[in-house]
Design a protein around this motif. Structure first.
Motif, PDB file in Angstrom:
ATOM      1  N   VAL A 126      39.836  42.935  47.394  1.00  0.00           N
ATOM      2  CA  VAL A 126      38.373  42.925  47.489  1.00  0.00           C
ATOM      3  C   VAL A 126      37.789  44.111  46.723  1.00  0.00           C
ATOM      4  O   VAL A 126      36.810  43.976  45.973  1.00  0.00           O
ATOM      5  CB  VAL A 126      37.916  42.976  48.965  1.00  0.00           C
ATOM      6  N   ILE A 127      38.416  45.275  46.886  1.00  0.00           N
ATOM      7  CA  ILE A 127      37.937  46.489  46.208  1.00  0.00           C
ATOM      8  C   ILE A 127      38.029  46.333  44.692  1.00  0.00           C
ATOM      9  O   ILE A 127      37.075  46.617  43.957  1.00  0.00           O
ATOM     10  CB  ILE A 127      38.742  47.716  46.670  1.00  0.00           C
ATOM     11  N   THR A 128      39.189  45.868  44.228  1.00  0.00           N
ATOM     12  CA  THR A 128      39.379  45.726  42.776  1.00  0.00           C
ATOM     13  C   THR A 128      38.515  44.607  42.201  1.00  0.00           C
ATOM     14  O   THR A 128      38.153  44.644  41.025  1.00  0.00           O
ATOM     15  CB  THR A 128      40.860  45.454  42.449  1.00  0.00           C
ATOM     16  N   THR A 129      38.180  43.599  43.017  1.00  0.00           N
ATOM     17  CA  THR A 129      37.316  42.516  42.551  1.00  0.00           C
ATOM     18  C   THR A 129      35.950  43.042  42.131  1.00  0.00           C
ATOM     19  O   THR A 129      35.436  42.698  41.059  1.00  0.00           O
ATOM     20  CB  THR A 129      37.143  41.444  43.650  1.00  0.00           C
TER      21      THR A 129
ATOM     22  N   ILE B  72      44.178  46.657  30.956  1.00  0.00           N
ATOM     23  CA  ILE B  72      44.846  47.939  31.219  1.00  0.00           C
ATOM     24  C   ILE B  72      43.998  48.805  32.156  1.00  0.00           C
ATOM     25  O   ILE B  72      44.513  49.398  33.115  1.00  0.00           O
ATOM     26  CB  ILE B  72      45.128  48.684  29.901  1.00  0.00           C
ATOM     27  N   ILE B  73      42.693  48.857  31.900  1.00  0.00           N
ATOM     28  CA  ILE B  73      41.790  49.665  32.739  1.00  0.00           C
ATOM     29  C   ILE B  73      41.770  49.128  34.169  1.00  0.00           C
ATOM     30  O   ILE B  73      41.927  49.880  35.146  1.00  0.00           O
ATOM     31  CB  ILE B  73      40.361  49.667  32.157  1.00  0.00           C
ATOM     32  N   LYS B  74      41.595  47.806  34.317  1.00  0.00           N
ATOM     33  CA  LYS B  74      41.487  47.201  35.650  1.00  0.00           C
ATOM     34  C   LYS B  74      42.773  47.356  36.446  1.00  0.00           C
ATOM     35  O   LYS B  74      42.746  47.672  37.644  1.00  0.00           O
ATOM     36  CB  LYS B  74      41.135  45.715  35.523  1.00  0.00           C
ATOM     37  N   LYS B  75      43.884  47.120  35.794  1.00  0.00           N
ATOM     38  CA  LYS B  75      45.155  47.170  36.514  1.00  0.00           C
ATOM     39  C   LYS B  75      45.542  48.593  36.877  1.00  0.00           C
ATOM     40  O   LYS B  75      46.203  48.824  37.895  1.00  0.00           O
ATOM     41  CB  LYS B  75      46.264  46.515  35.697  1.00  0.00           C
ATOM     42  N   THR B  76      45.152  49.544  36.066  1.00  0.00           N
ATOM     43  CA  THR B  76      45.395  50.949  36.416  1.00  0.00           C
ATOM     44  C   THR B  76      44.655  51.302  37.697  1.00  0.00           C
ATOM     45  O   THR B  76      45.211  51.928  38.609  1.00  0.00           O
ATOM     46  CB  THR B  76      44.947  51.876  35.272  1.00  0.00           C
TER      47      THR B  76
ATOM     48  N   GLY C 296      43.605  49.101  39.940  1.00  0.00           N
ATOM     49  CA  GLY C 296      44.168  48.271  41.003  1.00  0.00           C
ATOM     50  C   GLY C 296      45.464  48.825  41.567  1.00  0.00           C
ATOM     51  O   GLY C 296      45.673  48.824  42.789  1.00  0.00           O
ATOM     52  N   ILE C 297      46.338  49.305  40.692  1.00  0.00           N
ATOM     53  CA  ILE C 297      47.613  49.868  41.148  1.00  0.00           C
ATOM     54  C   ILE C 297      47.379  51.145  41.953  1.00  0.00           C
ATOM     55  O   ILE C 297      48.046  51.394  42.962  1.00  0.00           O
ATOM     56  CB  ILE C 297      48.547  50.137  39.945  1.00  0.00           C
ATOM     57  N   ALA C 298      46.419  51.944  41.522  1.00  0.00           N
ATOM     58  CA  ALA C 298      46.092  53.177  42.250  1.00  0.00           C
ATOM     59  C   ALA C 298      45.605  52.850  43.667  1.00  0.00           C
ATOM     60  O   ALA C 298      46.028  53.473  44.646  1.00  0.00           O
ATOM     61  CB  ALA C 298      45.029  53.966  41.497  1.00  0.00           C
ATOM     62  N   VAL C 299      44.743  51.829  43.778  1.00  0.00           N
ATOM     63  CA  VAL C 299      44.230  51.405  45.088  1.00  0.00           C
ATOM     64  C   VAL C 299      45.358  50.847  45.950  1.00  0.00           C
ATOM     65  O   VAL C 299      45.448  51.136  47.154  1.00  0.00           O
ATOM     66  CB  VAL C 299      43.110  50.354  44.920  1.00  0.00           C
ATOM     67  N   LEU C 300      46.255  50.061  45.327  1.00  0.00           N
ATOM     68  CA  LEU C 300      47.384  49.491  46.061  1.00  0.00           C
ATOM     69  C   LEU C 300      48.319  50.582  46.577  1.00  0.00           C
ATOM     70  O   LEU C 300      48.800  50.510  47.717  1.00  0.00           O
ATOM     71  CB  LEU C 300      48.148  48.510  45.165  1.00  0.00           C
ATOM     72  N   CYS C 301      48.576  51.586  45.762  1.00  0.00           N
ATOM     73  CA  CYS C 301      49.448  52.692  46.189  1.00  0.00           C
ATOM     74  C   CYS C 301      48.866  53.427  47.393  1.00  0.00           C
ATOM     75  O   CYS C 301      49.596  53.801  48.316  1.00  0.00           O
ATOM     76  CB  CYS C 301      49.656  53.668  45.031  1.00  0.00           C
ATOM     77  N   ILE C 302      47.557  53.627  47.383  1.00  0.00           N
ATOM     78  CA  ILE C 302      46.903  54.274  48.525  1.00  0.00           C
ATOM     79  C   ILE C 302      47.094  53.438  49.788  1.00  0.00           C
ATOM     80  O   ILE C 302      47.405  53.958  50.862  1.00  0.00           O
ATOM     81  CB  ILE C 302      45.393  54.476  48.236  1.00  0.00           C
TER      82      ILE C 302
END
Length: 483
Positions: free
Chosen positions: A390-393, A362-366, A368-374
């Motif tokens: 790469v950022i979320t990795t 839940i923490i990681k995907k939250t 990741g989704i925020a980064v993807l939206c940006i």
């Protein structure tokens, strides 16, 4: 179980799992190369959309209960049968949902032609209910030879059918029937090799116990699968099928390698650690070996693939697929750190802490989704969308490692210290083989020189630095030959 017995069983299981991964994935890889040369990027874009939704549905069948059966110490035939009947019912319901969802999918992506193929390919989730139990049984026993036999047989048969259909001009249908037959044949072969048959038993209490552990893994897998496919869904909608085809083709090469190597190690790691989950020192020792060994193999492979991406695509897929090269290089960076992710997560699963696993997802995907939206709303580029991985990795590496400091006393700093030598060796190897590209040689000659030179340099650097993982692998190879 003694340390030597566990070690020998684990190494033997790992050998068969590597054979299964490389044999099956290798055959699948060759098959996809042949089909990619016969079919268009648009065909693969359409397939990608269908696979996303069938994979999401398949999570309910293949994850959760499957891992619960492997992790549980004492499993009876009633456990297997109860889970099978529940999974079969769920698969039938899910197929019905996908069947009626098909026209909506076609309208949303402006692909009315996808409706009938999607309804056909979705059938594969029904036999998947049986296959999930078969895989749980052989994984529990670490008898990966049977998985190798079934999967290799299925990919060869389905591959031949797919190639014939593609050659005859069947287009997307070649990919549909190849994918569907792959699951069906695998299930049929395991029916004859795995001596288990479902009995007419359904014990609600047993299912309830397994569900208590498995529902967290199921939800975690669902979140992860949805997140992993979210970029493809966005690219397919925001851009076009051809761009999606390039994106997923660039992902295919590094994903094939990571699934073959790291997937084999982690498949063996889960049942092995589950068997010693009460002994934290042994768990830490096994995880440490797993994370150093997998990173020693995976880092140079990913760095090497990023360097040789262009000649590889030219030779294997032809110039029409060259736009997938930058995606491939980006995914090499993302997938390179998967050993850190998977080793930490498998350890958490194996010791029965699926609650922590779910929180981490839940923490990681939250994030990741925020980064993807940006990336989606601030940049008009599918390359930027790919780079969000790469950022979320890097953020996920720390998040996944954090709980194991408390659980098995293996901190993030220790883990980074263990894999840092492998990162440095891999990057140095990549820097030394990169200049070969500037010689302007034939693509095949360039690729061969880089591969041979890269292997030689990496082995030489391993000997000079006295890398522990290198000598560990060397001793395993010597032991195999002695047998």
């Amino acid at each position: 179980m003694s340390d030597n017995t566990l070690k020998n069983n684990t190494i033997l299981a790992l050998i068969w799992k590597l054979a299964e991964r490389f044999g099956v994935s290798g055959a699948q890889f060759i098959l996809q190369i042949i089909l990619a040369r016969l079919l268009s990027p648009n065909d693969y874009g359409v397939l990608s959309i269908m696979i996303i939704f069938t994979t999401l549905a398949n999570v309910f069948i293949q994850n959760g209960f499957n891992t619960s059966l492997i992790q549980k110490k004492d499993v009876s035939d009633d456990d297997y049968s109860s889970v099978f009947w529940l999974s079969l019912l769920v698969s039938i319901i899910l197929y019905g949902i996908l069947y009626f969802f098909a026209p909506i999918l076609g309208t949303f992506y402006n692909m009315p032609q996808i409706c009938f193929p999607f309804r056909v390919i979705s059938i594969m989730i029904i036999p998947g209910a049986l296959n999930s139990i078969q895989i749980a049984i052989v994984s529990k026993k670490m008898d990966f030879k049977k998985i190798f036999t079934s999967n290799f047989s299925s990919i060869i048969f389905s591959g031949i059918v797919g190639i014939i259909l593609a050659y005859l001009g069947a287009g997307i249908w070649a990919l549909v029937f190849q994918t569907l037959l792959n699951v069906l044949v695998s299930c049929i072969v395991m029916w004859f090799t795995v001596k288990w048959r479902p009995s007419l038993v359904f014990d609600f209490n047993r299912v309830k116990i397994l569900f208590g552990y498995g529902w967290k893994l199921l939800l975690s897998s669902l979140i992860d699968t949805l997140y992993q496919d979210l970029s493809s869904l966005v690219i397919g909608k925001k851009y076009n099928n051809t761009t999606l085809g390039f994106y997923n083709r660039g992902k295919q090469f590094p994903q094939f390698l990571i699934n073959s190597i790291n997937g084999a190690i982690q498949s063996v790691m889960l049942p092995a650690i589950s068997s010693i989950q009460d002994y934290k020192d042994q768990v830490k020792s096994m995880m440490r070996r797993s994370i150093t060994l997998s990173s020693y193999i995976i880092f140079p492979v990913m760095v090497g693939l990023a360097v040789v991406a262009e000649p590889t695509v030219k030779i294997l897929l032809t110039d029409k697929w060259l736009p997938c090269v930058p995606y491939m290089q980006i995914f090499c960076i993302s997938f390179g750190f998967y050993p850190v992710h998977s080793c930490n997560l498998q350890t958490i699963n194996a010791i029965g802490r699926s609650d922590i696993f779910l929180k981490l997802e839940i923490i990681k995907k939250t994030i990741g989704i925020a980064v993807l939206c940006i990336a989606v709303f601030c940049f008009e580029s599918p390359i930027v969308i790919a780079f969000t991985g790469v950022i979320t990795t890097f953020t996920s590496c720390f998040i996944n490692a954090y709980p194991n400091k408390r659980l098995i006393n293996y901190s993030y700093i220790e883990q980074m210290r263990d894999i840092l030598p492998n990162i440095l060796l891999s990057c140095l190897m990549g820097l030394l083989i990169y200049p070969v590209l500037f010689l302007n040689l034939n693509a095949l000659i360039t690729l061969l020189i880089q591969i041979i030179l890269g292997i030689f340099i990496y082995v030489l650097l391993s000997i000079i630095s006295k890398n522990d993982s290198f000598y560990y692998i060397l001793n395993i190879i010597k032991g195999i030959f002695k047998r």
